[in-house]
Scaffold this motif. Sequence first.
Motif, mmCIF file in Angstrom:
data_model
loop_
_atom_site.group_PDB
_atom_site.id
_atom_site.type_symbol
_atom_site.label_atom_id
_atom_site.label_comp_id
_atom_site.label_asym_id
_atom_site.label_seq_id
_atom_site.Cartn_x
_atom_site.Cartn_y
_atom_site.Cartn_z
ATOM 1 N N ARG A 63 0.878 -1.166 0.000
ATOM 2 C CA ARG A 63 0.000 0.000 0.000
ATOM 3 C C ARG A 63 0.917 1.217 0.000
ATOM 4 O O ARG A 63 1.719 1.394 0.918
ATOM 5 C CB ARG A 63 -0.881 -0.025 1.240
ATOM 6 C CG ARG A 63 -1.953 1.014 1.281
ATOM 7 C CD ARG A 63 -2.966 0.677 2.403
ATOM 8 N NE ARG A 63 -4.055 1.597 2.363
ATOM 9 C CZ ARG A 63 -4.191 2.629 3.208
ATOM 10 N NH1 ARG A 63 -3.310 2.813 4.163
ATOM 11 N NH2 ARG A 63 -5.206 3.446 3.083
ATOM 12 N N GLN A 65 1.463 5.490 -0.723
ATOM 13 C CA GLN A 65 0.963 6.847 -0.934
ATOM 14 C C GLN A 65 1.830 7.478 -2.017
ATOM 15 O O GLN A 65 3.054 7.522 -1.884
ATOM 16 C CB GLN A 65 1.073 7.657 0.353
ATOM 17 C CG GLN A 65 0.662 9.112 0.178
ATOM 18 C CD GLN A 65 1.028 9.923 1.400
ATOM 19 O OE1 GLN A 65 2.201 10.077 1.714
ATOM 20 N NE2 GLN A 65 0.010 10.413 2.089
ATOM 21 N N ILE A 75 -3.615 6.925 -3.037
ATOM 22 C CA ILE A 75 -3.319 5.792 -2.166
ATOM 23 C C ILE A 75 -3.471 4.561 -3.053
ATOM 24 O O ILE A 75 -4.575 4.219 -3.475
ATOM 25 C CB ILE A 75 -4.259 5.707 -0.949
ATOM 26 C CG1 ILE A 75 -4.200 6.998 -0.121
ATOM 27 C CG2 ILE A 75 -3.905 4.474 -0.106
ATOM 28 C CD1 ILE A 75 -2.848 7.325 0.478
#
Length: 124
Positions: A63, A65, A75
């Motif tokens: 994950r 950003q 995201i």
Amino acid sequence: MTKNITHPADDLAKSLKRTEIQHSSSSIPGRDIVQVLTEIPVGVESGWHTHPGEEVGYLLTGRVQMRIQDKPTLILEAGDGFLIEPGTPHNALDLGPDTGRMLSCYIVEVDAPVASFVKEPAAQ
């Protein structure tokens, strides 16, 4: 074609694990196509940087950003793709809980470094 050369010669290779999968001439005059697997450990940022051509990417795991100058923050979850325009400053941060692994293809100027660090853009 070059295969499996770890740490391509660019600024990001100094702080992240980057493996060049392939590097070939493009049908576009003056451009090469470079495919790179980048691994970003949890909590680590790439640092603000640019590429001398398009980056077409896909998040394999993790994950992340993705902050891109003059664009909303993304995201990215495993399975998400992204596109970054040439010369556009951006910064990736792995949000965890796993190592972010992204596969990116760059359509870049011949003989230019694939990535170069830049100062963080001023907030708008």
